[in-house]
Structures are given as structure tokens and as C-alpha cells.
Design a protein around this motif. Structure first.
Motif, PDB file in Angstrom:
ATOM      1  N   UNK A  93     -17.730  20.313  11.858  1.00  0.00           N
ATOM      2  CA  UNK A  93     -18.764  21.065  12.575  1.00  0.00           C
ATOM      3  C   UNK A  93     -19.770  21.678  11.605  1.00  0.00           C
ATOM      4  N   UNK A  94     -19.289  22.201  10.486  1.00  0.00           N
ATOM      5  CA  UNK A  94     -20.177  22.784   9.479  1.00  0.00           C
ATOM      6  C   UNK A  94     -21.076  21.702   8.868  1.00  0.00           C
ATOM      7  N   UNK A  95     -20.517  20.527   8.587  1.00  0.00           N
ATOM      8  CA  UNK A  95     -21.320  19.421   8.043  1.00  0.00           C
ATOM      9  C   UNK A  95     -22.402  19.010   9.038  1.00  0.00           C
ATOM     10  N   UNK A 100     -28.048  18.980  10.661  1.00  0.00           N
ATOM     11  CA  UNK A 100     -29.036  19.244  11.726  1.00  0.00           C
ATOM     12  C   UNK A 100     -30.080  20.254  11.253  1.00  0.00           C
ATOM     13  N   UNK A 101     -29.630  21.278  10.525  1.00  0.00           N
ATOM     14  CA  UNK A 101     -30.563  22.280  10.000  1.00  0.00           C
ATOM     15  C   UNK A 101     -31.522  21.696   8.972  1.00  0.00           C
ATOM     16  N   UNK A 102     -31.105  20.609   8.331  1.00  0.00           N
ATOM     17  CA  UNK A 102     -31.921  19.999   7.276  1.00  0.00           C
ATOM     18  C   UNK A 102     -32.241  18.540   7.610  1.00  0.00           C
ATOM     19  N   UNK A 106     -32.878  15.168   5.298  1.00  0.00           N
ATOM     20  CA  UNK A 106     -32.068  13.960   5.464  1.00  0.00           C
ATOM     21  C   UNK A 106     -32.971  12.731   5.590  1.00  0.00           C
ATOM     22  N   UNK A 107     -34.064  12.850   6.353  1.00  0.00           N
ATOM     23  CA  UNK A 107     -35.014  11.743   6.506  1.00  0.00           C
ATOM     24  C   UNK A 107     -35.708  11.427   5.180  1.00  0.00           C
ATOM     25  N   UNK A 131     -37.961  20.091  -0.930  1.00  0.00           N
ATOM     26  CA  UNK A 131     -37.957  19.999   0.528  1.00  0.00           C
ATOM     27  C   UNK A 131     -37.094  21.036   1.228  1.00  0.00           C
ATOM     28  N   UNK A 132     -36.822  22.161   0.572  1.00  0.00           N
ATOM     29  CA  UNK A 132     -36.053  23.227   1.219  1.00  0.00           C
ATOM     30  C   UNK A 132     -36.841  24.522   1.183  1.00  0.00           C
ATOM     31  N   UNK A 133     -36.364  25.487   1.931  1.00  0.00           N
ATOM     32  CA  UNK A 133     -37.040  26.782   2.015  1.00  0.00           C
ATOM     33  C   UNK A 133     -36.862  27.561   0.710  1.00  0.00           C
TER      34      UNK A 133
END
Length: 181
Positions: A93-95, A100-102, A106-107, A131-133
Motif C-alpha cells: 500500500x505504501x509503494x 501515485x503521489x509521484x 514515474x512517467x 522532478x520533485x518538490x
């Protein structure tokens, strides 16, 4: 964290392809073994508690454990199975949540891999950092720095037959057996 990482491939299959394949089979086997050890050997289950649930040992022949079997009640076996399943499900679930958050990252990563086919650690971390905050960058940079510290530089490794002293001295004479990998 290791368990979440190990479930990442399976979670990515679900998100990207909306189906499950056998590709994550080895990861699932490994995470199952680790979760079982967490519950039965390392006392890392709140429900089971800090105890070891071992095996009855019989004679060992040529290093083989021919006669071992789990020794606990059916009720305890159900509790163990439930705890192992919970650990694995929580990691899965955490993965899923992380991916989903990132999803944009992933794309980007998938497109980069399609272009390059392989990416090194530096390339991967640079792509992630781009590509992250801002809030996440310090954590990722710390992991990148740690990965660099742990890296083994094959170019500096002694070749078989050379001595450590040759490598440390940087001996480059013809008699030296030190080479560059």
C-alpha cells in the motif's frame, strides 16, 4: 523502507499496466521471507510480541535440515500468517501511494529508460531531483550522497594477483600486476 522498495515493481505494474505479471515474483518471495523472519525470528510484531517462534530441529545431515517443522498451534499459525500478510500489505500500500503521489516522475523515468535503456545511479538521482518538490529534495539528496559513499569504484580496484600495496602506491611499472577494470 526495504519492504516498500521491494514492492515497488509490483505496485508499478498495477498502476501502469493495470494487471499483474510474474515479473515481481522474486521480490514477493523475498519480502515474504523477510516478513516471516520479522514476525517469527526477530520479534517485530505487536500481535505476536517479542518472541521467537522457531522450528523443532531434528538430525542435520550434510548441512541439510531434513527434519524440521514449525512447532506452534493452529491459532498461532493463523496469527503469524495474519501478521506476515499485514506487513506485506502495508508495504504494498505504501509503494502504491508513493508511486501515485509521484506519477509524473514515474512517467519521466519511464520515458528516460525508453530513450537510454539503462541508467546509472547518478542519472537516476539527477532525474529525480529535477522532478520533485523542494520539500523532498533534501531527503533525496541525502540518499544520493549516501549512495555515493557506498559506491565501489572498480577503476581503483586491484586486479586479481595484485597486492593492496601496489594499488595504494599507484605502481604503474611493467612489473606491477595492477590494472584498471
Amino acid at each position: 523502507q526495504l519492504l516498500v522498495t521491494m514492492m515497488g515493481g509490483r505496485a508499478a505494474e498495477e498502476i501502469v499496466f493495470n494487471e499483474l505479471t510474474t515479473g515481481a515474483g522474486n521480490d514477493i518471495e523475498r519480502i515474504s521471507d523477510i516478513a516471516k523472519k520479522m514476525v517469527c525470528s526477530w520479534g517485530m510484531s505487536d500481535q505476536v510480541g517479542p518472541m521467537t517462534l522457531g522450528k523443532e530441529q531434528s538430525e542435520v545431515f550434510l548441512g541439510k535440515d531434513l527434519g524440521s517443522r514449525d512447532v506452534h498451534s493452529n491459532e498461532t499459525a493463523l496469527l503469524i500468517d495474519s501478521e506476515i500478510r499485514k506487513i506485506i500489505t502495508d508495504a504494498h500500500d505504501k509503494a502504491l501511494q508513493i508511486l501515485r503521489d509521484h506519477s509524473a516522475l514515474l512517467d519521466v523515468m519511464a520515458k528516460a529508460l525508453l530513450d537510454k535503456e539503462t541508467m546509472g545511479t547518478d542519472d537516476i538521482f539527477e532525474l529525480i531531483l529535477e522532478n520533485i518538490s523542494e520539500e523532498e529534495k533534501s531527503l533525496v539528496q541525502a540518499k544520493f550522497d549516501r549512495a555515493r559513499e557506498m559506491r565501489f569504484d572498480y577503476a581503483d580496484a586491484p586486479v586479481e594477483g595484485s597486492s593492496v600495496q601496489d594499488a595504494e602506491a599507484g605502481d604503474s611499472t611493467e612489473e606491477s600486476t595492477l590494472g584498471r577494470a
